[in-house]
Design a protein around this motif. Sequence first.
Motif, PDB file in Angstrom:
ATOM      1  N   THR A 159      31.312  43.836  33.606  1.00 45.18           N
ATOM      2  CA  THR A 159      31.275  43.627  35.053  1.00 45.18           C
ATOM      3  C   THR A 159      31.921  42.306  35.447  1.00 45.18           C
ATOM      4  O   THR A 159      32.926  42.293  36.163  1.00 45.18           O
ATOM      5  N   TRP A 160      31.390  41.190  34.988  1.00 40.04           N
ATOM      6  CA  TRP A 160      31.892  39.881  35.409  1.00 40.04           C
ATOM      7  C   TRP A 160      33.212  39.523  34.746  1.00 40.04           C
ATOM      8  O   TRP A 160      34.100  38.961  35.394  1.00 40.04           O
ATOM      9  N   LEU A 198      27.494  42.620  30.864  1.00 47.49           N
ATOM     10  CA  LEU A 198      27.952  41.414  31.566  1.00 47.49           C
ATOM     11  C   LEU A 198      29.456  41.225  31.421  1.00 47.49           C
ATOM     12  O   LEU A 198      30.148  40.888  32.378  1.00 47.49           O
ATOM     13  N   ALA A 206      35.894  41.731  36.317  1.00 47.96           N
ATOM     14  CA  ALA A 206      36.135  41.304  37.704  1.00 47.96           C
ATOM     15  C   ALA A 206      36.984  40.036  37.727  1.00 47.96           C
ATOM     16  O   ALA A 206      37.911  39.913  38.538  1.00 47.96           O
ATOM     17  N   GLY A 207      36.693  39.101  36.837  1.00 49.85           N
ATOM     18  CA  GLY A 207      37.506  37.888  36.747  1.00 49.85           C
ATOM     19  C   GLY A 207      38.932  38.182  36.313  1.00 49.85           C
ATOM     20  O   GLY A 207      39.894  37.611  36.839  1.00 49.85           O
TER      21      GLY A 207
END
Length: 73
Positions: free
Chosen positions: A19-20, A16, A23-24
């Motif tokens: 990925t997130w 998590l 990306a942020g």
Amino acid sequence: MEGTVFGLTEAQISQLGLTWGLAGFIGLMLFIIWKVARESKAGRFGTFVLFFVLAFGIFGFLMKQVIQWMLGL
């Protein structure tokens, strides 16, 4: 359950975050590039150069992930 946080294993939390979270972070970096271009009055060409050069590292990292996925590493 031992070894879990909020029902998630360490591997799931890492995935998590990768990925997130990444990306942020990439979104934040693109916003910073845009803000620098605007504040320095770089113009269209200067803004293009900033995005091309600074965002090229992001593209390289993403391509590394795609290549690893394609090779199954």
